[in-house]
Design a protein around this motif. Structure first.
Motif, PDB file in Angstrom:
ATOM      1  N   ASN C 232      -5.804  18.682 -20.048  1.00 57.92           N
ATOM      2  CA  ASN C 232      -5.843  17.226 -20.000  1.00 57.92           C
ATOM      3  C   ASN C 232      -6.198  16.634 -21.355  1.00 57.92           C
ATOM      4  O   ASN C 232      -5.573  15.674 -21.808  1.00 57.92           O
ATOM      5  CB  ASN C 232      -6.888  16.766 -18.969  1.00 57.92           C
ATOM      6  CG  ASN C 232      -6.335  16.758 -17.563  1.00 57.92           C
ATOM      7  OD1 ASN C 232      -5.138  16.500 -17.372  1.00 57.92           O
ATOM      8  ND2 ASN C 232      -7.168  17.047 -16.599  1.00 57.92           N
ATOM      9  N   PRO C 283      -0.779  16.048 -15.209  1.00 58.11           N
ATOM     10  CA  PRO C 283      -0.637  15.856 -16.651  1.00 58.11           C
ATOM     11  C   PRO C 283      -0.274  14.423 -17.017  1.00 58.11           C
ATOM     12  O   PRO C 283      -0.699  13.930 -18.058  1.00 58.11           O
ATOM     13  CB  PRO C 283       0.489  16.811 -17.027  1.00 58.11           C
ATOM     14  CG  PRO C 283       0.605  17.766 -15.907  1.00 58.11           C
ATOM     15  CD  PRO C 283       0.117  17.077 -14.691  1.00 58.11           C
ATOM     16  N   ALA C 286      -3.226  12.268 -17.579  1.00 61.82           N
ATOM     17  CA  ALA C 286      -3.848  12.488 -18.886  1.00 61.82           C
ATOM     18  C   ALA C 286      -3.063  11.802 -19.988  1.00 61.82           C
ATOM     19  O   ALA C 286      -3.637  11.202 -20.905  1.00 61.82           O
ATOM     20  CB  ALA C 286      -3.941  13.987 -19.159  1.00 61.82           C
ATOM     21  N   LEU C 287      -1.726  11.864 -19.885  1.00 55.03           N
ATOM     22  CA  LEU C 287      -0.893  11.208 -20.899  1.00 55.03           C
ATOM     23  C   LEU C 287      -1.152   9.707 -20.901  1.00 55.03           C
ATOM     24  O   LEU C 287      -1.314   9.091 -21.953  1.00 55.03           O
ATOM     25  CB  LEU C 287       0.586  11.481 -20.630  1.00 55.03           C
ATOM     26  CG  LEU C 287       1.122  12.860 -20.987  1.00 55.03           C
ATOM     27  CD1 LEU C 287       2.585  12.965 -20.613  1.00 55.03           C
ATOM     28  CD2 LEU C 287       0.946  13.145 -22.460  1.00 55.03           C
TER      29      LEU C 287
END
Lengths: 391, 391, 391
Positions: C232, C283, C286-287
Motif C-alpha cells: 500500500n 491497491p 492506496a493509489l
C-alpha cells in the motif's frame, strides 16, 4: 509543454486508478510455495524501491535535471508493470491477484526502462519518455513471460531480460530518433557535465557494491543453500575493479575520471553475473568472468563507441551499450555454456534449485543450454522491434 | 608510475586467479553449526561490502583523490584475505573451502587495512600501498587466528583485532616513513582539505549510526537472545555524542567543525564497544563507557597528538590513534575486566553464548580475563613488528 | 552560550546515567510474544537509528548548520524516551526492564521531536531546544500510552501519534515564540538556503523511497501475512509522485524546485499511510489515497500557509503543517473510516492481526472506528496544550 506533461500524467493516473479498481485485488493468501523464510529473504533485500533508487543514482551522474523525470518514470512504471504483469500471469475470473512478487518484478522492469532512458536522456522530452515507457513495459513483460515462464530459461539477475533488453531497446529508439545536428551540440554538453559531477560518484559506486550482490541472489538462494550467487558477484566485482586499474592507464591519458570508469566496471560486472552468478561453481570462475567484464566498458568506449557513432549513427548518451548491452550478452553466453555443462556431480543438491527441470530429468543439461542460447536472439529481436516501433 | 601500478595489478590479479583455481572451492554443504536462522542474520546485515564502504566514506573525508586508491585496496584485500584465511583455517587435501563466513572475515580485514592507510594516506603511492596491504593482510590474519582460534579470546566487534591492530600497524609504518620536510607541507594541505569537505560529513556519520550497531552484534547474538550488543552500542553512541557537545566548547574556539568531531566520537565509541558490547549487562554501563569513549578523541587531539608529533615524530594524517587506537585499547581493558568478573548469575543463559568455555567449566572467568589481557600486548607486538617490517 | 549548552549536556547526561543505573535493567529473557521470526523482522529494518537518520537528512535540507543540533537532540531523546517509556510501561519492583522494543519506540519518539523542531528551527538556540525536547518526549510518551495501550487505537505507522502530534506540538511552540521582526529576516534567509541546497535533495528522497515502506509495516505484518502495508505504501508513493507532476505546473511558475516538492509529496504520502497502510484492502484505495496526499502539500503551501502566516501569525520554517500535520489528520480520518467499515469478509485472517479486539468480538468495528476518531481530538489537545506549556 509542462502543462502537456501535467495533463498526460493526470490521464494516465486516472486510467491506472480505474484499471486497478476494476481488476486488481491483493492476494488474500500467501503465495503458494512462498514460505515465511523466503518472503523474509526477499523483503530483507528491500527490493521494492531499491534498484530504481540505484539507477536513479546512476542517472544522476549524467544530468541532475533529469532526476525528477526519472522519478516520474519510476513512479509510473511501477504501477503500469504491476498491471501488465498481472494480466499475463494471474488473470482469472476478470480479476488480477497481486502480491509482493508483483512488486519485485515491477522493479526489475523499472531497471530495464531506466537503462533504456540512458540512451536517449536529454534528447526527448518527458512526454515522449512517458509514451516510450508505456510501450517498453508491455514488450518487456511479454519477453520476460516468454523466456521465464514458457521456455523455462534461468535468468535470476536479469543479464538477458533486464540488461540486454534494456540496452538494445534504448539503442534502437536512439537510432530512430537520430538528428545529426542536435547530437553534436549535445555531446559537448555531456562532456562538460562529466567534468562537474565527479563528487557524487563515489557514493553511487559504493551503493552498488553494498546492495547489488544481495540483490542478484534474491530469487534463488534464500536461506536454503550457501549463497554462491552473492559470493560470485562479490568476487567478480573485486576482479573487475582490478581490471579497470590495469587497463585504464594503458588506454587513457593521465587525468581522466577514475570514478566513472570504476562505476562502469562495477555495472558491467553486475550485468555479466546476472545470469551466470548462480551457475558458477568455483570462485576462480567468478574472478575470471569479472576480470573480463571489467575490461569490456573500457575497450568498448575506446574502440566500439566511435565506430558505432560514425558508421551506424548510434547515439548513446550514457554508454549503455558498453555497460549493460555487451556484458549482458557475454553473461548470457557464459550462462549458456555453464547450463550446457551442468552435471549432477558439480552441483549436488543445488541442481534442484538452479535447474529444476534438469534435476527432475524432464530436460537434459544440453537442452537447457540450448534454450538459454535461443533466448538471446529472441530478446534481441523483441528489443530491436520494440525500439523501432517506439521510435 | 601509473603503468607500474597497472603492471602490479595485472600480476597480482593473475596470481590470485591461479591460486584460486588451484586451491579454492566453495563449501558444497552448509557450514556446520550455521543454521538457516544465523545465516539469514549475517546476510541481513549485508556485511559483505558494508564496512569497506563505510570506511571508504570515512577516508573520503580527507582526500577525495584517494577514494579510487581505497577502492583498489578493498578489491585486492577481499581476494587476498579470503585466500590467506583459507590456508590458515580450512586447508585440507590441498584444497581450501570458502563460504559466506570467509567473506565476512575478509571484510573485517579490509577495515583494519583501511584504518592503517589512514595514517599514511597521501604520503605513499598506490604501488607502495598495495605492497603494504599484501603484508598487513597476512599478519592480520595470523594475529586473528592466534587470538580467536588458539587462545579463545572473545572479540566479536574487533576492538582488538581490527581497531587496535589497524591503528598501531599504520602508525608504525608512518613512523618508519617519516620525512620531516614533506610532512610539514602535507599538514597544511590537510588543514585546507578539512575546511572544504564539511558537506559530505553528515552523511558519513549517519551511515555509522545506522549500520554499525547491527554490525557489531553479528557474530554472536543472531536470533537467539535479546540483542544486547546492539542496544549497548546504541546507548554508547548516544552518550558519546553528548560527551562531544560537553567537552568541545571547553577545548576549542568558536567556529570549529562540529561534524568532524561528532564522527570521531562515533568511531571511538564503536571501537570501544567492539569487544565489550556483548559483555555489558546493564545499559548504564554502556552509557558510561560511551561517554568516556566520546571524550578520548577530543582530549587526544588536543593534548596527545602534538606530543606524539613533536617527540616521537609520529605523523598521523587522519588521527587514527585517537579514533581507533586508544579507544580500542580501552575497550580491550574494559572487556578484560568484564570477562574476569563474569558470573553465571549476571549472564544467565547468555553465558553459553558470550563465554562458551566458561559456561562449560573448562575455564574460569578469571582465566578468560587473563587471556583477554594477554591478547593486548600480543596484538600490539605483532602490529608494531609488522609495521616496522613493512615500513 | 556554548558553555551553557556544554553545562546543560553534562548535567543531563550525568542525570541520565544515574537514573539508568538506579532503575534500568536489560530484559533477561526474550520479550513475551516476540518470537524469533518477529525479532528478526524488526531488526531487519534496522529501525534503531534509521528514522532519526532519515529525518536528519530531511532537516539537512534546510540548514546545514543545524545538523549538529539535530544529532544532539536525537542522542538525548533516545536515552530520555527509553527511560520515560520504561516508567510508563514496565515499572515493577523499582526496576525498568528494557529491550529491543524500547529502542524502536524511542525512535518513533525521535521522529515526532524532529518534526516539531522543523517548525522552530533557526529561531531557538540549542539550550532551548533541549528543554523543549525534555517536555515533548514526556507528553509524547503519555499520549502514545493513552492511545495505544489504554484505548487500543491502531496506529502502526504513526499517522496520529507521530506525524500529527509532532506537527501541532511544533506549531504551537512556534506560535508562542512568534516575534514579528525577527521572522521577516529569517524568512528571506530560508529562501536563499532553498536555492543553494538543491543538490543533496535527490539522496533524501531516494532514502525515503527505499526505507519507509518497510518501516511502516514493521509493527504488524512480520512474516505472518502478505505485507499489504508495504505494498500500500509503495502504491501510494507512486501515485503521490504523479500527483506532484500534475498539480505543480498549474500552481507554480517555471523554474521552481522539483525535488523539494517531490520530497514533500513523499513525506505527505507516508504520513497519510501511517495509520491506513495496514487497513487498506485494495491497491486502488492506496493509489487514490496517495494521489490525494500528493496534492496536499502543494495546495497547502500555495493557499494555506500564507493564510496561517498572516492571520494566525503561525511561523512554519519547514512547512511541517502541510507535510506532516494535514496528511496525518487526513490519514487518521481515513483510518477511522476503514476501521468502522471493517468486516470479516474483507479482511479474512488478517482481521486478527489488524484489529484483534474486533476479531475476538470484544469490540464492534464501529466501536473501533469511534475510538480511532476520539484519538484525533485527544492528540490535538495534548499536542496543543503541551506546545503552549513548552513555549
Amino acid at each position: 509543454s509542462r502543462l502537456q506533461l501535467s495533463g498526460l500524467c493526470f490521464l494516465l493516473q486516472i486510467l491506472l486508478i480505474i484499471l486497478f479498481a476494476l481488476f486488481v485485488r491483493y492476494n488474500p493468501e500467501r503465495s503458494p510455495g512462498l514460505d515465511s523464510q523466503e518472503l523474509n529473504c526477499s523483503w530483507r533485500n528491500r527490493d521494492l524501491g531499491l534498484q530504481p533508487a540505484l539507477l536513479v543514482t546512476f542517472l544522476a551522474r549524467y544530468r541532475l535535471g533529469s532526476v525528477a523525470t526519472s522519478i516520474l518514470v519510476v513512479a509510473f512504471v511501477i504501477q503500469w508493470a504491476v498491471l501488465i504483469r498481472g494480466f499475463l500471469y494471474s488473470f482469472q475470473n476478470g480479476k488480477i491477484v497481486v502480491g509482493a512478487q508483483s512488486m519485485v518484478s515491477a522493479n526489475l522492469c523499472t531497471m530495464a526502462v531506466l537503462i533504456s532512458t540512458g540512451a536517449v536522456l536529454g534528447r526527448i522530452n518527458p512526454v515522449q519518455m512517458l509514451l516510450m515507457t508505456l510501450l517498453e513495459v508491455t514488450i518487456f513483460t511479454l519477453n520476460e513471460f516468454i523466456l521465464l515462464s514458457l521456455m523455462g530459461v534461468r535468468d535470476s539477475g536479469g543479464s538477458l531480460t533486464v540488461h540486454t533488453f534494456g540496452a538494445y531497446f534504448g539503442l534502437m529508439v536512439s537510432r530512430i530518433l537520430h538528428q545529426p545536428r542536435v547530437d553534436g551540440r549535445q555531446e559537448e554538453q555531456d562532456q562538460a557535465q562529466h567534468q562537474n559531477l565527479a563528487v557524487p560518484l563515489p557514493t553511487g559506486t559504493i551503493y552498488l557494491w553494498i546492495f547489488w550482490p544481495s540483490f542478484t541472489s534474491v530469487p534463488t538462494f534464500c536461506g536454503t543453500t550457501e549463497p554462491w550467487a552473492v559470493l560470485n558477484t562479490h568476487f567478480s566485482l573485486a576482479a573487475s575493479t582490478l581490471a579497470t586499474f590495469i587497463l585504464s592507464p594503458i588506454l587513457h591519458e593521465e587525468g581522466m575520471l577514475w570514478m566513472v570508469q570504476l562505476q562502469d566496471a562495477t555495472l558491467a560486472s553486475v550485468a555479466m553475473m546476472g545470469m551466470a552468478g548462480e551457475m558458477l561453481v568455483t570462485p576462480f570462475g567468478a574472478l575470471t568472468a569479472g576480470f573480463l567484464a571489467g575490461l569490456v566498458p573500457l575497450l568498448g568506449s575506446r574502440f566500439l563507441t566511435p565506430f558505432l557513432r560514425s558508421r551506424l549513427k548510434l547515439q548513446d548518451t550514457c554508454g549503455i551499450h558498453n555497460i549493460h548491452g555487451l556484458p549482458g550478452v557475454l553473461g548470457t553466453l557464459l550462462g549458456t555454456l555453464l547450463a550446457a555443462l551442468a552435471t549432477a556431480d558439480a552441483y549436488g543438491d543445488r541442481l534442484q534449485v538452479v535447474f529444476p527441470e534438469v534435476a527432475q530429468g524432464t530436460r537434459t543439461a544440453q537442452g537447457q543450454g540450448l534454450l538459454q542460447l535461443c533466448a538471446l536472439p529472441l530478446t534481441l529481436l523483441l528489443a530491436t522491434l520494440g525500439g523501432c516501433l517506439t521510435g
